[in-house]
Design a protein around this motif. Structure first.
Motif, PDB file in Angstrom:
ATOM      1  N   TYR A 166      22.190  24.488   2.267  1.00  0.00           N
ATOM      2  CA  TYR A 166      21.184  24.077   3.250  1.00  0.00           C
ATOM      3  C   TYR A 166      21.553  22.727   3.873  1.00  0.00           C
ATOM      4  N   PHE A 167      22.154  21.853   3.050  1.00  0.00           N
ATOM      5  CA  PHE A 167      22.522  20.513   3.532  1.00  0.00           C
ATOM      6  C   PHE A 167      24.033  20.347   3.485  1.00  0.00           C
ATOM      7  N   GLY A 168      24.551  19.546   4.424  1.00  0.00           N
ATOM      8  CA  GLY A 168      25.987  19.306   4.420  1.00  0.00           C
ATOM      9  C   GLY A 168      26.339  17.940   3.858  1.00  0.00           C
ATOM     10  N   ASP A 169      25.372  17.221   3.279  1.00  0.00           N
ATOM     11  CA  ASP A 169      25.593  15.818   2.914  1.00  0.00           C
ATOM     12  C   ASP A 169      26.612  15.643   1.789  1.00  0.00           C
ATOM     13  N   GLN A 170      27.159  14.426   1.774  1.00  0.00           N
ATOM     14  CA  GLN A 170      28.169  14.077   0.773  1.00  0.00           C
ATOM     15  C   GLN A 170      27.575  14.036  -0.641  1.00  0.00           C
ATOM     16  N   TYR A 171      26.359  13.509  -0.762  1.00  0.00           N
ATOM     17  CA  TYR A 171      25.713  13.415  -2.079  1.00  0.00           C
ATOM     18  C   TYR A 171      24.538  14.393  -2.125  1.00  0.00           C
ATOM     19  N   GLN A 172      24.595  15.342  -3.047  1.00  0.00           N
ATOM     20  CA  GLN A 172      23.493  16.303  -3.196  1.00  0.00           C
ATOM     21  C   GLN A 172      23.193  16.421  -4.686  1.00  0.00           C
ATOM     22  N   PHE A 173      22.032  15.890  -5.083  1.00  0.00           N
ATOM     23  CA  PHE A 173      21.694  15.826  -6.507  1.00  0.00           C
ATOM     24  C   PHE A 173      20.193  15.931  -6.716  1.00  0.00           C
ATOM     25  N   MET A 174      19.814  16.248  -7.937  1.00  0.00           N
ATOM     26  CA  MET A 174      18.420  16.104  -8.362  1.00  0.00           C
ATOM     27  C   MET A 174      18.389  15.062  -9.477  1.00  0.00           C
ATOM     28  N   PRO A 175      17.328  14.239  -9.523  1.00  0.00           N
ATOM     29  CA  PRO A 175      17.235  13.270 -10.630  1.00  0.00           C
ATOM     30  C   PRO A 175      17.103  14.036 -11.947  1.00  0.00           C
ATOM     31  N   LEU A 176      17.942  13.658 -12.914  1.00  0.00           N
ATOM     32  CA  LEU A 176      18.074  14.447 -14.152  1.00  0.00           C
ATOM     33  C   LEU A 176      16.737  14.668 -14.852  1.00  0.00           C
ATOM     34  N   GLU A 177      15.922  13.629 -14.906  1.00  0.00           N
ATOM     35  CA  GLU A 177      14.622  13.772 -15.603  1.00  0.00           C
ATOM     36  C   GLU A 177      13.455  13.840 -14.622  1.00  0.00           C
ATOM     37  N   GLY A 178      13.755  14.116 -13.358  1.00  0.00           N
ATOM     38  CA  GLY A 178      12.688  14.271 -12.366  1.00  0.00           C
ATOM     39  C   GLY A 178      12.476  13.019 -11.530  1.00  0.00           C
ATOM     40  N   PHE A 179      11.782  13.199 -10.415  1.00  0.00           N
ATOM     41  CA  PHE A 179      11.537  12.084  -9.492  1.00  0.00           C
ATOM     42  C   PHE A 179      10.578  11.057 -10.093  1.00  0.00           C
ATOM     43  N   THR A 180       9.505  11.533 -10.731  1.00  0.00           N
ATOM     44  CA  THR A 180       8.492  10.588 -11.225  1.00  0.00           C
ATOM     45  C   THR A 180       9.109   9.625 -12.237  1.00  0.00           C
ATOM     46  N   LYS A 181       9.973  10.154 -13.090  1.00  0.00           N
ATOM     47  CA  LYS A 181      10.645   9.316 -14.091  1.00  0.00           C
ATOM     48  C   LYS A 181      11.471   8.221 -13.395  1.00  0.00           C
ATOM     49  N   MET A 182      12.152   8.613 -12.309  1.00  0.00           N
ATOM     50  CA  MET A 182      12.948   7.629 -11.552  1.00  0.00           C
ATOM     51  C   MET A 182      12.038   6.529 -10.999  1.00  0.00           C
ATOM     52  N   PHE A 210      18.317   3.837 -11.317  1.00  0.00           N
ATOM     53  CA  PHE A 210      17.051   4.227 -11.941  1.00  0.00           C
ATOM     54  C   PHE A 210      17.046   5.654 -12.469  1.00  0.00           C
ATOM     55  N   THR A 211      18.134   6.366 -12.252  1.00  0.00           N
ATOM     56  CA  THR A 211      18.187   7.743 -12.749  1.00  0.00           C
ATOM     57  C   THR A 211      19.630   8.196 -12.940  1.00  0.00           C
ATOM     58  N   VAL A 268       0.855  -1.191   0.000  1.00  0.00           N
ATOM     59  CA  VAL A 268       0.000   0.000   0.000  1.00  0.00           C
ATOM     60  C   VAL A 268       0.891   1.241   0.000  1.00  0.00           C
ATOM     61  N   GLY A 269       0.832   2.028  -1.083  1.00  0.00           N
ATOM     62  CA  GLY A 269       1.630   3.245  -1.213  1.00  0.00           C
ATOM     63  C   GLY A 269       2.702   3.085  -2.278  1.00  0.00           C
ATOM     64  N   ALA A 270       2.690   3.987  -3.264  1.00  0.00           N
ATOM     65  CA  ALA A 270       3.691   3.942  -4.340  1.00  0.00           C
ATOM     66  C   ALA A 270       4.720   5.054  -4.179  1.00  0.00           C
ATOM     67  N   GLY A 271       4.957   5.483  -2.913  1.00  0.00           N
ATOM     68  CA  GLY A 271       6.021   6.444  -2.629  1.00  0.00           C
ATOM     69  C   GLY A 271       7.352   5.708  -2.516  1.00  0.00           C
ATOM     70  N   TYR A 272       8.330   6.341  -1.873  1.00  0.00           N
ATOM     71  CA  TYR A 272       9.659   5.707  -1.743  1.00  0.00           C
ATOM     72  C   TYR A 272       9.581   4.346  -1.067  1.00  0.00           C
ATOM     73  N   ALA A 273       8.891   4.298   0.087  1.00  0.00           N
ATOM     74  CA  ALA A 273       8.896   3.050   0.860  1.00  0.00           C
ATOM     75  C   ALA A 273       8.310   1.921   0.020  1.00  0.00           C
ATOM     76  N   GLY A 274       7.120   2.163  -0.542  1.00  0.00           N
ATOM     77  CA  GLY A 274       6.437   1.120  -1.308  1.00  0.00           C
ATOM     78  C   GLY A 274       7.178   0.766  -2.590  1.00  0.00           C
ATOM     79  N   SER A 275       7.689   1.770  -3.287  1.00  0.00           N
ATOM     80  CA  SER A 275       8.312   1.500  -4.592  1.00  0.00           C
ATOM     81  C   SER A 275       9.656   0.783  -4.457  1.00  0.00           C
ATOM     82  N   VAL A 276      10.445   1.161  -3.449  1.00  0.00           N
ATOM     83  CA  VAL A 276      11.743   0.483  -3.250  1.00  0.00           C
ATOM     84  C   VAL A 276      11.489  -0.994  -2.927  1.00  0.00           C
ATOM     85  N   LEU A 277      10.538  -1.248  -2.030  1.00  0.00           N
ATOM     86  CA  LEU A 277      10.264  -2.637  -1.654  1.00  0.00           C
ATOM     87  C   LEU A 277       9.704  -3.428  -2.838  1.00  0.00           C
ATOM     88  N   ALA A 278       8.800  -2.805  -3.597  1.00  0.00           N
ATOM     89  CA  ALA A 278       8.243  -3.491  -4.767  1.00  0.00           C
ATOM     90  C   ALA A 278       9.363  -3.835  -5.748  1.00  0.00           C
TER      91      ALA A 278
END
Ligand code: FAD
Ligand code: UDP
Length: 379
Positions: A183-199, A75-76, A8-18
């Motif tokens: 804003y963030f100090g993280d090692q990896y800071q990126f945007m998915p090239l073609e957007g999140f939905t595409k990923m 995936f991206t 139930v849910g096609a967000g990050y949690a559901g999609s990664v597990l699927a």
């Protein structure tokens, strides 16, 4: 049809597990979402003006986890992007997190890094035990900066004073004495090239995954046939609110297109003191899209509406603990995600949590094995 897993849910949690269950463990998976789209709150799309926008407010990917980054990179492709935010205070646009430039520009000082560190020592108020979101900020930068940058914003965002919220909320924002304005100090800071939905489309594109959108699980659950369930909606909803409702904070988004190429100097401007909205986002900074017009979003916090934020405060943690006990003793049902585990998690933390649940489900040795497809079920 019978499925090994219903999710139930096609967000990050559901999609990664699927994705992992289908592609690595060969399971058949039904993914249900009540919304008409995948990607959960990270959903982005091209609006009527042809500008890529985020329907549920600005999403910026950042992580310190090589496993999470390597997993999503299947995936991206990525666009390097370091997020910068300005706060409007007393008519000035100042860097937030608070840094050397914030203090110098606000007060007209000319401090060096060392001088600012000393200044913070003199204005920071001693707090015996840091428990609340007020304690965190007051102890580091004192009352004036707290009131100007944090108190008003937090009251708007949460409908609560920072003194009523767990320290974890304002601890998300560091205090700096140098000029680093990211804003963030993280090692990896990126945007998915073609957007999140595409990923997400790429994650869910597998013959073993069946998608059922615009479908509320509550309305179809009796008709479904599956061995195990993964639930990433609100955990209290799953149990019919039997211990009472878990509080969530919602937002109302006002999206609009402006007939100018650029609306503001950075992707996000925060309004801690003025207006009813908390922040304004201009997407072209995030996506790098070139377009003669620009799209922006105003965020108005509110109590009612879609549950976007679990509210970190002691009573809520206590109530969640009761649901967690119930969840742990419910066979063949697993809970994941920001709503399923009532955690104020960023996207990368939800991915890590989902990969960890998958590791447990298939008995893998490490997250690295899970990401590389070396788990027992994949062999
Ligand atoms: P969700 O994305 O909420 O997915 C859960 C899905 O379950 C939803 O699609 C919902 O429709 C579905 N669902 C619920 N109940 C049912 C039901 N009964 N039947 C069918 N479907 C159901 N994180 C970052 O890392 N960086 C950011 O910049 C960032 N910005 C954010 C800005 C905002 C305004 C918000 C609200 C969040 C932001 N986040 C950010 C956090 C990020 O959105 C979450 O970490 C992530 O999307 C959570 O994924 P999830 O799968 O747990 O939940
Ligand atoms: N915050 C604030 N002023 C700001 C930015 C953040 O008071 O200018 C506080 C506020 O309580 C907010 C929290 O810090 O909810 C976390 O901010 P973040 O930007 O991480 O929130 P999110 O993007 O998750 O809404």
């Amino acid at each position: 049809m019978h499925y090994d897993f219903a999710i139930v849910g096609a967000g990050y949690a559901g999609s990664v597990l699927a994705e992992r269950l289908a592609s690595q463990a060969g399971k058949t998976v039904l993914v249900i979402d009540k919304r008409p789209h995948i990607a959960g709150n990270a959903y982005d799309y091209y609006n009527q003006d042809g500008i890529l926008i985020h329907l549920y407010g600005p999403h910026i990917f950042h992580t310190n986890s090589p496993e999470v980054f390597s997993y999503l990179s299947q995936f991206t492709q990525w666009r390097p992007y370091e997020h910068r935010v300005l706060a409007q205070v007393e008519g000035k646009l100042l860097p937030i997190p608070i840094n050397l430039d914030t203090v110098n520009k606000l007060y007209g000082f000319n401090f060096t890094e060392e001088e600012l560190a000393d200044y913070f020592k003199t204005i920071g108020e001693p707090v015996a035990q840091i428990r609340t979101s007020e304690d965190v900020v007051i102890s580091q930068v004192g009352r004036d900066l707290y009131e100007k940058f944090f108190q008003g914003y937090t009251r708007k965002q949460w409908g609560l004073d920072p003194s009523e919220l767990d320290k974890s909320v304002t601890s998300r924002i560091p205090t700096r004495t140098n000029r680093d304005d990211r804003y963030f100090g993280d090692q990896y800071q990126f945007m998915p090239l073609e957007g999140f939905t595409k990923m997400f489309e790429n994650m869910l594109k597998h013959p073993n995954i069946h998608l059922m959108l615009s479908t509320d699980f509550q309305e179809v659950k009796e008709t479904l046939s599956y061995d195990q369930l993964i639930f990433t909606g609100p955990v209290d909803e799953y149990f019919d609110h039997c211990y009472g409702k878990l509080p969530y904070r919602s937002l109302h988004f006002v999206h609009q297109t402006e007939d100018v190429e650029q609306y503001q100097p950075v992707a996000v401007v925060n309004y801690p003191l003025d207006h009813e909205y908390t922040r304004v986002t201009e997407y072209k900074h995030l996506t790098g899209q070139e377009h003669p017009k620009t799209s922006i979003t105003f965020e108005y916090p509110r109590a009612e509406g879609d549950p976007y934020y679990p509210i970190p405060k002691p009573e809520n943690a206590e109530l969640y603990r009761k649901y967690k006990q119930l969840a742990d003793s419910t066979p063949n049902v697993h809970f994941a995600g920001r709503l399923g585990t009532y955690r104020y998690y960023n996207m990368d933390q939800v991915v890590a949590q989902a990969l960890t649940l998958y590791k447990k489900l298939v008995g893998a040795d490490s997250l690295e094995d899970v990401v590389n497809g070396d788990s027992p079920a994949a062999k």
